[in-house]
Design a protein around this motif. Structure first.
Motif, PDB file in Angstrom:
ATOM      1  N   GLN A   1       0.844  -1.194   0.000  1.00  0.00           N
ATOM      2  CA  GLN A   1       0.000   0.000   0.000  1.00  0.00           C
ATOM      3  C   GLN A   1       0.879   1.244   0.000  1.00  0.00           C
ATOM      4  N   VAL A   2       0.445   2.245  -0.731  1.00  0.00           N
ATOM      5  CA  VAL A   2       1.174   3.503  -0.837  1.00  0.00           C
ATOM      6  C   VAL A   2       0.237   4.643  -0.484  1.00  0.00           C
ATOM      7  N   GLN A   3       0.714   5.544   0.316  1.00  0.00           N
ATOM      8  CA  GLN A   3      -0.031   6.764   0.614  1.00  0.00           C
ATOM      9  C   GLN A   3       0.709   7.941   0.001  1.00  0.00           C
ATOM     10  N   LEU A   4      -0.012   8.763  -0.714  1.00  0.00           N
ATOM     11  CA  LEU A   4       0.545   9.966  -1.320  1.00  0.00           C
ATOM     12  C   LEU A   4       0.000  11.178  -0.585  1.00  0.00           C
ATOM     13  N   VAL A   5       0.891  12.043  -0.156  1.00  0.00           N
ATOM     14  CA  VAL A   5       0.475  13.219   0.603  1.00  0.00           C
ATOM     15  C   VAL A   5       0.959  14.467  -0.121  1.00  0.00           C
ATOM     16  N   GLU A   6       0.003  15.284  -0.539  1.00  0.00           N
ATOM     17  CA  GLU A   6       0.324  16.525  -1.236  1.00  0.00           C
ATOM     18  C   GLU A   6       0.387  17.685  -0.250  1.00  0.00           C
ATOM     19  N   SER A   7       1.145  18.691  -0.629  1.00  0.00           N
ATOM     20  CA  SER A   7       1.196  19.926   0.144  1.00  0.00           C
ATOM     21  C   SER A   7       1.585  21.054  -0.795  1.00  0.00           C
ATOM     22  N   GLY A   8       1.389  22.281  -0.317  1.00  0.00           N
ATOM     23  CA  GLY A   8       1.833  23.433  -1.077  1.00  0.00           C
ATOM     24  C   GLY A   8       0.734  24.229  -1.751  1.00  0.00           C
ATOM     25  N   GLY A   9      -0.489  23.739  -1.693  1.00  0.00           N
ATOM     26  CA  GLY A   9      -1.578  24.498  -2.285  1.00  0.00           C
ATOM     27  C   GLY A   9      -1.903  25.739  -1.475  1.00  0.00           C
ATOM     28  N   GLY A  10      -2.753  26.575  -2.041  1.00  0.00           N
ATOM     29  CA  GLY A  10      -3.144  27.780  -1.333  1.00  0.00           C
ATOM     30  C   GLY A  10      -3.733  28.799  -2.264  1.00  0.00           C
ATOM     31  N   LEU A  11      -3.841  30.005  -1.773  1.00  0.00           N
ATOM     32  CA  LEU A  11      -4.405  31.121  -2.519  1.00  0.00           C
ATOM     33  C   LEU A  11      -3.275  32.001  -3.031  1.00  0.00           C
ATOM     34  N   VAL A  12      -3.322  32.316  -4.296  1.00  0.00           N
ATOM     35  CA  VAL A  12      -2.286  33.155  -4.909  1.00  0.00           C
ATOM     36  C   VAL A  12      -2.937  34.072  -5.928  1.00  0.00           C
ATOM     37  N   GLN A  13      -2.353  35.219  -6.125  1.00  0.00           N
ATOM     38  CA  GLN A  13      -2.873  36.140  -7.129  1.00  0.00           C
ATOM     39  C   GLN A  13      -2.410  35.719  -8.520  1.00  0.00           C
ATOM     40  N   ALA A  14      -3.163  36.106  -9.498  1.00  0.00           N
ATOM     41  CA  ALA A  14      -2.798  35.816 -10.881  1.00  0.00           C
ATOM     42  C   ALA A  14      -1.397  36.354 -11.158  1.00  0.00           C
ATOM     43  N   GLY A  15      -0.610  35.531 -11.856  1.00  0.00           N
ATOM     44  CA  GLY A  15       0.773  35.896 -12.124  1.00  0.00           C
ATOM     45  C   GLY A  15       1.756  35.367 -11.100  1.00  0.00           C
ATOM     46  N   GLY A  16       1.248  34.883 -10.001  1.00  0.00           N
ATOM     47  CA  GLY A  16       2.101  34.356  -8.952  1.00  0.00           C
ATOM     48  C   GLY A  16       2.533  32.919  -9.191  1.00  0.00           C
TER      49      GLY A  16
END
Length: 124
Positions: A1-16
């Motif tokens: 079994q493999v678990q994948l954990v994402e991070s780094g998302g969020g709110l950013v302004q256009a162009g960022g």
């Protein structure tokens, strides 16, 4: 079994920019192909980018070529997605994917494991 954990998302302004990370836990003795998909509100999940197990091959959806960069980390079975010049249409939940099978540039042979997703919101 493999678990994948994402991070780094969020709110950013256009162009960022944002950098998504995905780390695998569990069955990590072997390298596997990894990639990113996204699902925008009211739309189907779509392929974004993929990198082969050895890191020698990458592929991108036409919509993100030249804008996003996928790379493997130094730690086995980690993958990053560097997203630059973000646009409101890039708003979506981004999912990390892992595939143990034969390399497929769009991971259409079937994804073996999915992460739970990380939300990216780009404001105009």
């Amino acid at each position: 079994q493999v678990q994948l954990v994402e991070s780094g998302g969020g709110l950013v302004q256009a162009g960022g920019s944002l950098r998504l990370s995905c780390a695998a836990a569990g069955r990590t003795s072997s390298n596997y192909h990894m990639g990113w998909f996204r699902q925008a509100p009211g739309k189907e999940r779509e392929f974004v980018a993929a990198v082969s197990a050895g890191g020698g091959s990458t592929n991108y959806a036409d919509s993100v070529k030249g804008q996003f960069t996928i790379s493997r980390g130094d730690v086995k079975n980690t993958v990053y997605l560097q997203m630059n010049s973000l646009k409101p249409e890039d708003t979506a939940v981004y999912y990390c994917a892992a595939d143990f099978g034969i390399w497929s540039p769009t991971m259409t042979n079937g994804v073996d494991y999915w992460g739970k997703g990380t939300l990216v919101t780009v404001s105009s």
